[in-house]
Design a protein around this motif. Sequence first.
Motif, PDB file in Angstrom:
ATOM      1  N   UNK A  14       0.841  -1.213   0.000  1.00 16.56           N
ATOM      2  CA  UNK A  14       0.000   0.000   0.000  1.00 16.56           C
ATOM      3  C   UNK A  14       0.872   1.257   0.000  1.00 16.56           C
ATOM      4  N   UNK A  15       1.933   1.237   0.802  1.00 19.26           N
ATOM      5  CA  UNK A  15       2.847   2.385   0.846  1.00 19.26           C
ATOM      6  C   UNK A  15       3.510   2.597  -0.513  1.00 19.26           C
ATOM      7  N   UNK A  16       3.964   1.522  -1.142  1.00 16.17           N
ATOM      8  CA  UNK A  16       4.594   1.618  -2.459  1.00 16.17           C
ATOM      9  C   UNK A  16       3.609   2.156  -3.496  1.00 16.17           C
ATOM     10  N   UNK A  17       2.360   1.710  -3.428  1.00 15.58           N
ATOM     11  CA  UNK A  17       1.328   2.173  -4.359  1.00 15.58           C
ATOM     12  C   UNK A  17       1.055   3.662  -4.163  1.00 15.58           C
ATOM     13  N   UNK A  18       0.989   4.117  -2.914  1.00  9.89           N
ATOM     14  CA  UNK A  18       0.768   5.540  -2.636  1.00  9.89           C
ATOM     15  C   UNK A  18       1.924   6.381  -3.169  1.00  9.89           C
ATOM     16  N   UNK A  19       3.153   5.905  -2.981  1.00 12.94           N
ATOM     17  CA  UNK A  19       4.318   6.627  -3.482  1.00 12.94           C
ATOM     18  C   UNK A  19       4.307   6.696  -5.010  1.00 12.94           C
ATOM     19  N   UNK A  20       3.922   5.605  -5.657  1.00 11.32           N
ATOM     20  CA  UNK A  20       3.853   5.581  -7.120  1.00 11.32           C
ATOM     21  C   UNK A  20       2.800   6.560  -7.619  1.00 11.32           C
ATOM     22  N   UNK A  21       1.648   6.573  -6.962  1.00 11.99           N
ATOM     23  CA  UNK A  21       0.569   7.477  -7.367  1.00 11.99           C
ATOM     24  C   UNK A  21       0.967   8.938  -7.158  1.00 11.99           C
ATOM     25  N   UNK A  24       3.392   9.897  -9.957  1.00 13.29           N
ATOM     26  CA  UNK A  24       2.673  10.107 -11.213  1.00 13.29           C
ATOM     27  C   UNK A  24       1.908  11.430 -11.200  1.00 13.29           C
ATOM     28  N   UNK A  25       1.354  11.789 -10.053  1.00 17.91           N
ATOM     29  CA  UNK A  25       0.618  13.052  -9.937  1.00 17.91           C
ATOM     30  C   UNK A  25       1.564  14.235 -10.116  1.00 17.91           C
ATOM     31  N   UNK A  26       2.738  14.179  -9.523  1.00 23.51           N
ATOM     32  CA  UNK A  26       3.706  15.268  -9.647  1.00 23.51           C
ATOM     33  C   UNK A  26       4.138  15.419 -11.096  1.00 23.51           C
ATOM     34  N   UNK A  27       4.349  14.320 -11.786  1.00 23.94           N
ATOM     35  CA  UNK A  27       4.718  14.381 -13.200  1.00 23.94           C
ATOM     36  C   UNK A  27       3.593  15.026 -14.002  1.00 23.94           C
ATOM     37  N   UNK A  28       2.366  14.617 -13.754  1.00 26.93           N
ATOM     38  CA  UNK A  28       1.215  15.168 -14.477  1.00 26.93           C
ATOM     39  C   UNK A  28       1.060  16.667 -14.214  1.00 26.93           C
ATOM     40  N   UNK A  29       1.193  17.066 -12.963  1.00 27.07           N
ATOM     41  CA  UNK A  29       1.067  18.480 -12.607  1.00 27.07           C
ATOM     42  C   UNK A  29       2.167  19.297 -13.272  1.00 27.07           C
ATOM     43  N   UNK A  30       3.388  18.797 -13.266  1.00 29.98           N
ATOM     44  CA  UNK A  30       4.486  19.542 -13.885  1.00 29.98           C
ATOM     45  C   UNK A  30       4.266  19.703 -15.381  1.00 29.98           C
ATOM     46  N   UNK A  31       3.711  18.687 -16.029  1.00 29.74           N
ATOM     47  CA  UNK A  31       3.448  18.777 -17.459  1.00 29.74           C
ATOM     48  C   UNK A  31       2.300  19.735 -17.765  1.00 29.74           C
ATOM     49  N   UNK A  32       1.346  19.841 -16.854  1.00 27.81           N
ATOM     50  CA  UNK A  32       0.232  20.760 -17.060  1.00 27.81           C
ATOM     51  C   UNK A  32       0.625  22.203 -16.770  1.00 27.81           C
ATOM     52  N   UNK A  33       1.427  22.418 -15.754  1.00 28.48           N
ATOM     53  CA  UNK A  33       1.724  23.782 -15.302  1.00 28.48           C
ATOM     54  C   UNK A  33       2.936  24.406 -15.983  1.00 28.48           C
ATOM     55  N   UNK A  34       3.948  23.615 -16.329  1.00 31.19           N
ATOM     56  CA  UNK A  34       5.171  24.145 -16.928  1.00 31.19           C
ATOM     57  C   UNK A  34       5.129  23.814 -18.416  1.00 31.19           C
ATOM     58  N   UNK A  35       5.024  24.854 -19.235  1.00 29.89           N
ATOM     59  CA  UNK A  35       4.843  24.663 -20.677  1.00 29.89           C
ATOM     60  C   UNK A  35       5.655  25.683 -21.462  1.00 29.89           C
ATOM     61  N   UNK A  36       5.713  25.472 -22.775  1.00 27.03           N
ATOM     62  CA  UNK A  36       6.264  26.474 -23.669  1.00 27.03           C
ATOM     63  C   UNK A  36       5.125  27.368 -24.119  1.00 27.03           C
ATOM     64  N   UNK A  37       5.429  28.666 -24.244  1.00 29.10           N
ATOM     65  CA  UNK A  37       4.400  29.605 -24.666  1.00 29.10           C
ATOM     66  C   UNK A  37       5.035  30.700 -25.507  1.00 29.10           C
ATOM     67  N   UNK A  38       4.318  31.091 -26.535  1.00 27.56           N
ATOM     68  CA  UNK A  38       4.761  32.209 -27.370  1.00 27.56           C
ATOM     69  C   UNK A  38       4.288  33.501 -26.725  1.00 27.56           C
ATOM     70  N   UNK A  39       5.185  34.474 -26.683  1.00 24.39           N
ATOM     71  CA  UNK A  39       4.834  35.783 -26.147  1.00 24.39           C
ATOM     72  C   UNK A  39       5.637  36.832 -26.909  1.00 24.39           C
ATOM     73  N   UNK A  40       4.943  37.732 -27.562  1.00 23.07           N
ATOM     74  CA  UNK A  40       5.566  38.803 -28.349  1.00 23.07           C
ATOM     75  C   UNK A  40       6.581  38.267 -29.353  1.00 23.07           C
ATOM     76  N   UNK A  41       6.233  37.158 -29.978  1.00 24.67           N
ATOM     77  CA  UNK A  41       7.077  36.602 -31.031  1.00 24.67           C
ATOM     78  C   UNK A  41       8.224  35.735 -30.562  1.00 24.67           C
ATOM     79  N   UNK A  42       8.398  35.568 -29.266  1.00 18.45           N
ATOM     80  CA  UNK A  42       9.464  34.728 -28.731  1.00 18.45           C
ATOM     81  C   UNK A  42       8.859  33.548 -27.983  1.00 18.45           C
TER      82      UNK A  42
END
Length: 80
Positions: A14-21, A24-42
């Motif tokens: 159960x502990x290993x499963x919680x750590x895995x979850x 995975x959540x941290x990876x998902x959050x980082x992919x959602x929040x940290x992105x590439x974005x165009x701003x003023x042509x850059x």
Amino acid sequence: MKSIQKVVAWFNARKAEKERMASERIIRVSEERVQLREFKGDIYIAIDGIPVVAVSSTVKMAVPALEEARQTFRTYINQK
């Protein structure tokens, strides 16, 4: 004695499963929040849609910078 071992094994699984979850959540959050974005042509690394750091406009340079920013974000989150 076997029943105690089963309970201990269940708690460990159960502990290993919680750590895995959580990982995975941290990876998902980082992919959602940290992105590439165009701003003023850059191209910028953006957090929650807000441009923070300019990166090269070529994909060869921007994508590794994005992955490094996401990894730094994950490392910071894991410290808390």
